[in-house]
Design a protein around this motif. Structure first.
Motif, PDB file in Angstrom:
ATOM      1  N   SER A 163      -2.745  -4.699  13.336  1.00 26.76           N
ATOM      2  CA  SER A 163      -2.071  -5.169  12.122  1.00 26.76           C
ATOM      3  C   SER A 163      -2.177  -6.682  11.997  1.00 26.76           C
ATOM      4  O   SER A 163      -2.364  -7.203  10.895  1.00 26.76           O
ATOM      5  CB  SER A 163      -0.600  -4.755  12.146  1.00 26.76           C
ATOM      6  OG  SER A 163      -0.500  -3.375  12.360  1.00 26.76           O
TER       7      SER A 163
ATOM      8  N   SER B 102       2.953  -8.172   9.065  1.00 27.83           N
ATOM      9  CA  SER B 102       2.057  -7.034   9.253  1.00 27.83           C
ATOM     10  C   SER B 102       2.334  -6.312  10.561  1.00 27.83           C
ATOM     11  O   SER B 102       2.304  -5.082  10.617  1.00 27.83           O
ATOM     12  CB  SER B 102       0.604  -7.493   9.216  1.00 27.83           C
ATOM     13  OG  SER B 102       0.230  -7.822   7.918  1.00 27.83           O
TER      14      SER B 102
ATOM     15  N   GLY C  69     -10.157  -1.931   2.997  1.00 30.53           N
ATOM     16  CA  GLY C  69      -9.798  -1.103   4.141  1.00 30.53           C
ATOM     17  C   GLY C  69     -10.792   0.027   4.329  1.00 30.53           C
ATOM     18  O   GLY C  69     -11.288   0.279   5.426  1.00 30.53           O
TER      19      GLY C  69
ATOM     20  N   ILE D 164     -11.208  -6.724   9.563  1.00 28.58           N
ATOM     21  CA  ILE D 164     -10.418  -5.520   9.282  1.00 28.58           C
ATOM     22  C   ILE D 164     -10.895  -4.374  10.172  1.00 28.58           C
ATOM     23  O   ILE D 164     -10.099  -3.623  10.727  1.00 28.58           O
ATOM     24  CB  ILE D 164     -10.521  -5.114   7.805  1.00 28.58           C
ATOM     25  CG1 ILE D 164     -10.268  -6.309   6.886  1.00 28.58           C
ATOM     26  CG2 ILE D 164      -9.529  -4.011   7.483  1.00 28.58           C
ATOM     27  CD1 ILE D 164     -10.566  -6.019   5.436  1.00 28.58           C
TER      28      ILE D 164
ATOM     29  N   ALA E 168      -5.410  -7.469  10.627  1.00 31.70           N
ATOM     30  CA  ALA E 168      -5.451  -7.150   9.201  1.00 31.70           C
ATOM     31  C   ALA E 168      -4.808  -8.268   8.391  1.00 31.70           C
ATOM     32  O   ALA E 168      -5.302  -8.645   7.325  1.00 31.70           O
ATOM     33  CB  ALA E 168      -4.745  -5.817   8.937  1.00 31.70           C
ATOM     34  N   ALA E 169      -3.694  -8.819   8.916  1.00 28.84           N
ATOM     35  CA  ALA E 169      -3.000  -9.880   8.189  1.00 28.84           C
ATOM     36  C   ALA E 169      -3.894 -11.102   8.022  1.00 28.84           C
ATOM     37  O   ALA E 169      -3.993 -11.678   6.936  1.00 28.84           O
ATOM     38  CB  ALA E 169      -1.716 -10.264   8.927  1.00 28.84           C
TER      39      ALA E 169
ATOM     40  N   LEU F  38      -2.591  -4.903   5.488  1.00 28.83           N
ATOM     41  CA  LEU F  38      -3.258  -6.156   5.120  1.00 28.83           C
ATOM     42  C   LEU F  38      -2.631  -6.738   3.852  1.00 28.83           C
ATOM     43  O   LEU F  38      -2.328  -7.930   3.775  1.00 28.83           O
ATOM     44  CB  LEU F  38      -4.742  -5.857   4.906  1.00 28.83           C
ATOM     45  CG  LEU F  38      -5.719  -6.900   4.376  1.00 28.83           C
ATOM     46  CD1 LEU F  38      -7.102  -6.564   4.908  1.00 28.83           C
ATOM     47  CD2 LEU F  38      -5.790  -6.925   2.871  1.00 28.83           C
TER      48      LEU F  38
ATOM     49  N   ALA G 210      -7.151 -11.154   8.091  1.00 27.57           N
ATOM     50  CA  ALA G 210      -8.202 -10.796   7.146  1.00 27.57           C
ATOM     51  C   ALA G 210      -7.670 -10.867   5.715  1.00 27.57           C
ATOM     52  O   ALA G 210      -8.370 -11.339   4.804  1.00 27.57           O
ATOM     53  CB  ALA G 210      -8.721  -9.394   7.441  1.00 27.57           C
ATOM     54  N   GLY G 211      -6.427 -10.417   5.517  1.00 23.56           N
ATOM     55  CA  GLY G 211      -5.849 -10.427   4.177  1.00 23.56           C
ATOM     56  C   GLY G 211      -5.711 -11.836   3.627  1.00 23.56           C
ATOM     57  O   GLY G 211      -6.061 -12.103   2.471  1.00 23.56           O
TER      58      GLY G 211
ATOM     59  N   GLY H  13      -5.781  -4.014  -0.799  1.00 16.60           N
ATOM     60  CA  GLY H  13      -6.163  -3.625   0.548  1.00 16.60           C
ATOM     61  C   GLY H  13      -6.965  -2.348   0.634  1.00 16.60           C
ATOM     62  O   GLY H  13      -7.668  -2.124   1.605  1.00 16.60           O
TER      63      GLY H  13
ATOM     64  N   THR I 253      -0.680 -10.291   3.335  1.00 15.11           N
ATOM     65  CA  THR I 253      -1.127 -11.308   2.380  1.00 15.11           C
ATOM     66  C   THR I 253       0.014 -11.744   1.467  1.00 15.11           C
ATOM     67  O   THR I 253       0.173 -12.937   1.177  1.00 15.11           O
ATOM     68  CB  THR I 253      -2.290 -10.752   1.533  1.00 15.11           C
ATOM     69  OG1 THR I 253      -3.180 -10.052   2.385  1.00 15.11           O
ATOM     70  CG2 THR I 253      -3.037 -11.873   0.836  1.00 15.11           C
TER      71      THR I 253
ATOM     72  N   HIS J 210      -4.006   0.996   6.900  1.00 14.39           N
ATOM     73  CA  HIS J 210      -4.436  -0.298   7.439  1.00 14.39           C
ATOM     74  C   HIS J 210      -4.645  -1.326   6.311  1.00 14.39           C
ATOM     75  O   HIS J 210      -4.213  -2.472   6.408  1.00 14.39           O
ATOM     76  CB  HIS J 210      -5.722  -0.114   8.230  1.00 14.39           C
ATOM     77  CG  HIS J 210      -6.018  -1.234   9.176  1.00 14.39           C
ATOM     78  ND1 HIS J 210      -5.288  -1.445  10.309  1.00 14.39           N
ATOM     79  CD2 HIS J 210      -6.951  -2.209   9.140  1.00 14.39           C
ATOM     80  CE1 HIS J 210      -5.764  -2.502  10.938  1.00 14.39           C
ATOM     81  NE2 HIS J 210      -6.769  -2.983  10.243  1.00 14.39           N
TER      82      HIS J 210
END
Lengths: 323, 294
Positions: B199, B72, B225, B21, B202-203, B43, B205-206, B221, B47, B39
């Motif tokens: 992004s 994302s 975040g 992230i 982040a996706a 995420l 990571a999610g 998130g 997810t 951010h």
């Protein structure tokens, strides 16, 4: 000119006194329902919070996202004073406010040399620390919160402290020190070059803002019986920021109007809970894009603004500074 | 000793997610100097996209991650175009408040659309447990997956930023927007690419977060975040190795505090470290001090 100001101030004072007794009469006669009374308290608390945050963020230009932390300190210290130590309300309130102000100095002195975003994130972290620590202290009830706080905050105290906050902060801003704060906002380096002790004034604004956030916390605690650490989470800090931004960063009257408007709107849209936050958030973005200066900008709603043509005899100091 | 090793291992896997992230966070911050509070919500949306792809369309793991990334990326670029781009010339305060607004909007929009309940993230791939030291230390295949994905993506990012033309453009824009555009770089496109990459990270990571904790909800998130931002600040904001190291450091500290002290003190402790770092060395552990220019 001075005579005119005096006359105006007397008029405002008279109007306030009349307003106080009118509401007092209304409460005693039962014309103002308990629900409306709660909202009156919330309006008062929000005005105190928004105006004090405006001093830090609007007038001194330091973005602080930890106002709820100071409010929590004020609420808990005052709550402990009355519940555990059996002190009178006024003393408890002052103790809470002083504790918050002291924390403001303690946090502000080292962190206020940070610029913009870093300060925001440091203050946000501070508020989260306060919340996290309160959850872990069993003496004040942990996550369940401090309960059984006597409802000592009457309409009288609410009114007095709201008016006092506004008057004191307004006078501070119009003083030499307030000018220095505004200079820091406009251009820190230039202000420093002109001999303004920028760190001192930033910490001063921070401490005063924190002090009144503490007052708001104490009032909140002594009206709603219960305080919980999670009441003073990030959301609360954001709420206050939203009010200050809507009203206009750098406008006290803007903050007052926005505090009243937002509180009333919150009460009216209570059933929409989540949707209300969606509306708020969208409004926040739209306001920032279309009118980043907020409702009032850095102007004040003076009588001149409404009854006379603008620009001729502007008594207000704020109109001149927004060049 | 074995407990210590176990805590470190747990810390590394949590830290990997923070690092992932934080990489996106730090890129966005590096190029537009904005704390993109949304951010964490980007995420979250990613997810949920993966969740629906798996539950409704029986997508496999790789496809689910790709769908999450696509969702994302679209959201991230949209936010940048709608909310941040009009404010590029205004004060940083205004942009920061807009970022908070975008975060609140997505959180509450998520609550409105997905409901406030926690949902179980499907265990789409098998989770094996590997035991060491006579069973006292264990590593799951999820933890290995998380770590290796983070490592690969961090190296990939470093390659993109340092070796490709788009990366060169990013570095130029983050250095000086006006000069970059004079050199023929399309600043708007470059910023959008940065948001897209951030992004997408982040996706991923999610999805890993959902898999690791086996749960997802609309507010999932925000805290990660925020923690990832702390990690980025810890390592030195704007630096890819900094975000990577900061993420791991933060994860390990959290695991040790929860393991040896109390998980209730974890968050206050982490925020205290943040404030300490900001006071002592605001440029972060790997950052260089920059002189203030008038």
């Amino acid at each position: 000119m001075r005579k005119q100001r005096l006359k105006l101030n007397l008029c405002v004072a008279a109007a306030l006194v009349i307003f106080y007794f009118a509401v007092d009469f209304g409460i005693k006669q039962g014309m103002i329902t308990p629900f409306q009374q709660i909202n009156l308290v919330l309006i008062g608390v929000n005005i105190i919070l928004a105006v004090s945050l405006n001093l830090i963020t609007g007038f001194t230009g330091q973005l602080a996202l930890g106002h709820a932390g100071f409010m929590a300190i004020g609420a808990y210290v005052a709550g402990v004073m009355t519940v555990k130590l059996g002190q009178p309300f006024l003393l408890a309130l002052l103790a809470g406010a002083c504790a918050a102000g002291f924390m403001g100095i303690l946090l502000g002195a080292p962190t206020l040399r940070l610029k913009g975003d870093y300060l925001a994130i440091a203050t946000l972290g501070f508020a989260e620390i306060v919340r996290g620590v309160l959850i872990n202290i069993d003496y004040v009830g942990g996550a369940a919160g401090l309960i059984g706080i006597p409802q000592l905050c009457t309409w009288f105290w609410l009114f007095v402290w709201t008016v006092l906050t506004v008057v004191l902060i307004k006078n501070f801003i119009n003083s030499t020190h307030g000018r220095a704060c505004i200079a820091v906002r406009e251009n820190e380096i230039a202000a420093e070059a002109m001999g303004v002790n920028t760190t001192l004034y930033k910490v001063m604004a921070f401490a005063i803002g924190a002090f009144f956030a503490g007052v708001a916390g104490a009032i909140y605690a002594h009206y709603f019986y219960v305080i919980q650490p999670n009441t003073f989470g990030l959301m609360k800090s954001f709420d206050v920021l939203v009010i200050a931004v809507f009203g206009g960063l750098g406008s006290i009257t803007g903050s007052i109007i926005a505090a009243i408007f937002v509180t009333v709107a919150t009460a009216a849209l209570q059933d929409l809970s989540v949707l209300r936050m969606v509306i708020y958030a969208s409004l926040l973005i739209i306001v920032m894009i279309l009118r980043p200066q907020g409702l009032m900008g850095t102007k004040e709603a003076t009588f001149d603004l409404f009854f006379r043509k603008r620009g001729e005899s502007h008594g207000s100091a704020q109109s001149k500074q927004s060049v | 000793m074995t407990e210590f090793i176990q805590q470190i291992l747990n810390g590394i896997s949590l830290g990997s997610i923070y690092a992932l992230i934080a990489l996106g966070y730090t890129m966005v911050y590096g190029i537009v100097q904005l704390i993109n509070f949304a951010h964490g919500e980007i995420l979250m949306v990613g997810t949920f996209a993966a969740f629906f792809a798996i539950t409704a369309y029986n997508a496999n793991f790789v496809l689910a991650i790709l769908i999450a990334m696509a969702a994302s990326v679209i959201l991230g670029v949209l936010i940048e175009r709608i909310a941040y781009k009009p404010l590029r010339k205004s004060s940083r305060l205004a942009v920061l408040i807009t970022a908070i607004g975008a975060s609140l909007l997505l959180q509450n929009g998520g609550l409105l659309v997905f409901g406030a309940d926690f949902q179980a993230f499907p265990r789409i791939i098998q989770n094996h447990q590997f035991k060491f030291f006579g069973g006292e230390v264990s590593v799951t295949s999820y933890q290995l997956l998380i770590f290796s994905v983070t490592l690969v993506m961090a190296i990939f990012l470093q390659y993109v930023v340092m070796k490709t033309k788009a990366g060169k453009a990013m570095r130029a824009v983050s250095w000086d927007k006006d000069a970059a555009s004079l050199m023929g770089i399309n600043v708007d496109t470059t910023i959008s690419i940065t948001f897209a990459i951030g992004s997408a990270f982040a996706a991923v990571a999610g999805v890993l977060l959902g898999l690791y904790y086996n749960t997802l909800y609309p507010l999932m998130g925000f805290m990660p975040g925020l923690k990832a931002f702390i990690a980025a600040v810890l390592g030195g904001i704007g630096l890819i190795p900094g975000a990577f190291a900061g993420g791991f450091l933060l994860g390990i500290v959290e695991a040790l505090v929860s393991g040896y002290w109390s998980s209730a003190w974890r968050d206050p402790f982490v925020f205290a470290i943040l404030i300490l770092i900001l006071i002592v060395k605001p440029s972060g552990l790997l950052g260089k001090d920059e002189r203030e220019k008038v």
